[in-house]
Write a protein that holds these residues in place. Structure first.
Motif, short mmCIF file in Angstrom:
data_model
loop_
_atom_site.label_atom_id
_atom_site.label_comp_id
_atom_site.label_asym_id
_atom_site.label_seq_id
_atom_site.Cartn_x
_atom_site.Cartn_y
_atom_site.Cartn_z
N UNK A 1 34.30 -6.36 -13.90
CA UNK A 1 35.18 -5.19 -13.94
C UNK A 1 35.43 -4.90 -15.42
N UNK A 2 35.31 -3.63 -15.85
CA UNK A 2 35.40 -3.35 -17.28
C UNK A 2 36.74 -3.72 -17.91
N UNK A 3 37.80 -3.83 -17.10
CA UNK A 3 39.11 -4.10 -17.68
C UNK A 3 39.49 -5.58 -17.64
N UNK A 4 38.61 -6.40 -17.07
CA UNK A 4 38.96 -7.82 -16.91
C UNK A 4 37.85 -8.69 -17.50
N UNK A 5 38.24 -9.83 -18.04
CA UNK A 5 37.26 -10.79 -18.52
C UNK A 5 37.24 -11.98 -17.58
N UNK A 6 36.04 -12.37 -17.19
CA UNK A 6 35.91 -13.54 -16.32
C UNK A 6 36.40 -13.26 -14.91
N UNK A 7 36.56 -14.36 -14.19
CA UNK A 7 37.03 -14.23 -12.82
C UNK A 7 38.53 -13.95 -12.83
N UNK A 8 38.98 -13.08 -11.93
CA UNK A 8 40.40 -12.73 -11.93
C UNK A 8 40.89 -12.53 -10.50
N UNK A 9 42.14 -12.85 -10.30
CA UNK A 9 42.73 -12.73 -8.97
C UNK A 9 43.33 -11.35 -8.77
N UNK A 10 43.08 -10.81 -7.59
CA UNK A 10 43.77 -9.63 -7.10
C UNK A 10 44.73 -10.16 -6.05
N UNK A 11 45.99 -9.91 -6.26
CA UNK A 11 46.99 -10.61 -5.45
C UNK A 11 47.81 -9.65 -4.59
N UNK A 12 48.28 -10.18 -3.48
CA UNK A 12 49.31 -9.52 -2.70
C UNK A 12 50.58 -10.35 -2.86
N UNK A 13 51.64 -9.71 -3.33
CA UNK A 13 52.89 -10.43 -3.52
C UNK A 13 53.95 -9.84 -2.59
N UNK A 14 54.75 -10.71 -2.02
CA UNK A 14 55.84 -10.25 -1.16
C UNK A 14 57.12 -10.33 -1.97
N UNK A 15 57.73 -9.17 -2.16
CA UNK A 15 58.95 -9.10 -2.95
C UNK A 15 60.12 -9.72 -2.19
N UNK A 16 61.07 -10.22 -2.93
CA UNK A 16 62.25 -10.84 -2.32
C UNK A 16 62.93 -9.87 -1.34
N UNK A 17 62.87 -8.58 -1.66
CA UNK A 17 63.53 -7.56 -0.83
C UNK A 17 62.73 -7.21 0.41
N UNK A 18 61.49 -7.75 0.55
CA UNK A 18 60.72 -7.52 1.77
C UNK A 18 59.37 -6.86 1.60
N UNK A 19 59.27 -5.75 0.86
CA UNK A 19 57.97 -5.09 0.78
C UNK A 19 56.91 -5.95 0.11
N UNK A 20 55.66 -5.66 0.45
CA UNK A 20 54.51 -6.32 -0.15
C UNK A 20 53.82 -5.33 -1.08
N UNK A 21 53.30 -5.81 -2.20
CA UNK A 21 52.53 -4.94 -3.08
C UNK A 21 51.36 -5.68 -3.70
N UNK A 22 50.36 -4.90 -4.13
CA UNK A 22 49.22 -5.47 -4.83
C UNK A 22 49.54 -5.61 -6.30
N UNK A 23 49.02 -6.65 -6.94
CA UNK A 23 49.23 -6.83 -8.37
C UNK A 23 48.25 -7.88 -8.88
N UNK A 24 48.47 -8.31 -10.10
CA UNK A 24 47.72 -9.42 -10.67
C UNK A 24 48.71 -10.50 -11.09
#
Lengths: 139, 383
Positions: free
Chosen positions: A74-97
């Motif tokens: 991926x042009x914006x990342x070096x090496x292997x990188x995780x694409x994560x789903x995080x669950x916020x304390x307030x309940x919703x889930x979002x994608x991030x790194x």
């Protein structure tokens, strides 16, 4: 970062979220009628359809819900990188790194506590990323 | 007695003449090649068609290119299960007399990219704002995201996930048209190149060129065609979310769980009636989710079910008997090929024929767990 990420173009319905990340806040919305907290942004409650909703700053605390570690370039990342789903304390889930953490299955343990950190991309867009929660932080 | 006096039958079905790598044919011509083969299969001419449904191209383009003047069109495009949903919509149109003979086409230059528009990501869309910035590069980094949560919740092992690919290769080995036919082992899968942890190359679908088409009409006409008719017993459809990150439950597809049971109840069948099953397998975890969302297995049990051989050749629930998207072919929107295999099985003409197959369930997915369509078919009219 060796190149730029594809950056979001805010719409009228999401501008408050991106204004928030630029100001160092992770802004969610809560329904004034049924108290449902939701993401992604929209000017009505997806649980009860009320148009009476309020923006508030989330705690920034989350836990690691799931992820993959991408091995393709991926042009914006070096090496292997995780694409994560995080669950916020307030309940919703979002994608991030996940930053400040080795990008390996051994280091990325499901349900590990995380906290938000903000990474400016340019004058208008700052992305919400997550890092392992500091020792002693309330998660 | 069903809700309808009449029923609908599939009276023409064919894939493109070639499958795999087809560098000398545009995507539009792949639609047409499949359509012409399906018309020949049914003994029809384009002028006999008065309904057109397609995804990936506009029905306007398909009708014009084939010289059809339709009075019914459906351009539902929700990903690879669009063709299952076209069948469902065609049934409604045919039974209400909106049209009499429907052609559903698919063609995709997924490998060669000939005559294929490359859509640019829309940075204002929900995915563009809230997923694209975080390094997703196509389905291998999105469709795969839920599975670690499934593995932790239910104890699914890496070996069990690999076994999905091993079993489907067993089926593909019996199919001369399958792209990949050499037998593989769990060790082969787990030592193949990592694409997006925990998914190895052999747990990801192929990328190939091809197409397929179906022709449907009312069952009262089904005896007028050269091939044994295949009857549509029941259908279901649903959508959940355009963002995999927003699935309600990372261990289950809500769209599967709506479309699948609806199609089976519409058909009036129970699980024990099913002789043959197709579950769209863009990645190795999809048959696991599908078996559970359809109710063939309890939650967390499908990995062991597949590992024990129940879906393999000789097992009691033959699954993805063409080899699936993992080994047969996958042009991008695979649903049409799953439907084609169900039709072949019920006609009794499949390369890996299931003896006595009379009822087939065909479950499709669209997007990254974003949509689903399901079709239940029978070799005889629904009772």
């Amino acid at each position: 970062m060796s190149g730029s990420r594809p950056l979001p173009e805010p719409t009228p319905e999401t501008q408050h979220f991106w204004d928030g990340t630029r100001a160092g806040e992770l802004r969610l919305q809560r329904c004034d009628d049924c108290a449902h907290v939701y993401f992604p942004p929209r000017p009505f409650c997806p649980a009860c359809a009320s148009r009476s909703v309020s923006v508030f700053a989330a705690s920034g605390r989350a836990r690691l819900d799931s992820y993959v570690i991408n091995h393709r370039p991926h042009p914006a990342f070096e090496g292997h990188y995780a694409i994560a789903l995080v669950e916020l304390e307030e309940g919703p889930r979002m994608m991030s790194n996940i930053v400040s953490c080795e990008q390996t299955p051994e280091a990325l343990v499901l349900d590990m506590p995380l906290e938000v950190t903000f990474e400016p991309q340019n004058d208008s867009i700052t992305l919400p990323l997550f890092r392992p929660a500091a020792e002693g932080s309330k998660t | 007695m069903t809700r309808y006096d009449k029923q609908v039958a599939i009276v023409g079905a064919a894939e493109t003449t070639e499958l795999g790598v087809i560098p000398d044919m545009s995507q539009l011509q792949l639609h047409a090649d499949a359509a012409l083969n399906a018309l020949a299969d049914a003994g029809l001419k384009p002028s006999d068609i008065d309904g057109v449904a397609t995804a990936g191209e506009s029905p306007t383009t398909i009708a014009h290119y084939l010289g059809i003047t339709p009075n019914w069109v459906d351009g539902t495009a929700v990903g690879g299960c669009s063709f299952m949903i076209h069948v469902r919509h065609a049934v409604a149109a045919l039974l209400t007399g909106q049209c009499h003979t429907v052609l559903i086409t698919h063609g995709e230059s997924g490998k060669s990219g000939i005559g294929r528009g490359r859509g640019r990501g829309n940075a204002t869309s929900l995915q563009g704002q809230f997923e694209a910035p975080f390094g997703v590069v196509g389905p291998p980094t999105m469709f795969t995201l839920p599975v670690l949560r499934y593995m932790k919740r239910y104890g699914l092992t890496h070996e069990q996930l690999a076994m999905v690919a091993v079993v489907q290769r067993q089926w593909a080995g019996m199919n001369p048209r399958a792209s990949k036919r050499e037998p593989i082992t769990v060790e082969d899968v787990l030592s193949s190149r990592m694409i997006a942890y925990p998914f190895h190359l052999l747990e990801c679908c192929l990328v190939t060129d091809g197409g397929g088409a179906l022709i449907l009409t009312t069952a009262d006409r089904a005896g007028d065609f050269p091939q044994p008719p295949v009857y549509v017993w029941g259908t279901g459809e649903s959508v959940e979310t355009p963002m995999v990150s927003q699935m309600a439950d990372l261990t289950s597809s809500r769209a599967f769980a709506v479309a699948g049971p609806r199609a089976m109840s519409d058909a009036g069948i129970s699980h024990s009636d099913v002789d043959h099953l197709m579950i769209y397998d863009a990645f190795a975890h999809l048959p696991i989710y599908g078996l559970e969302d359809l109710g063939f297995c309890g939650r967390g049990e499908a990995g062991a079910f597949i590992e024990e051989g129940h879906t393999a050749p000789g097992g009691e629930l033959p699954l993805n008997t063409n080899g699936g998207g993992l080994s047969y072919m996958h042009s991008g929107m695979y649903g049409m090929y799953a439907l084609q295999e169900s039709v072949r099985q019920l006609r009794g003409t499949a390369p890996a024929q299931v003896e006595g197959a009379e009822v087939s369930v065909c479950l499709g997915v669209g997007g990254m767990f974003g949509a689903s369509g399901c079709v239940v078919m029978g070799s005889q009219p629904k009772a």
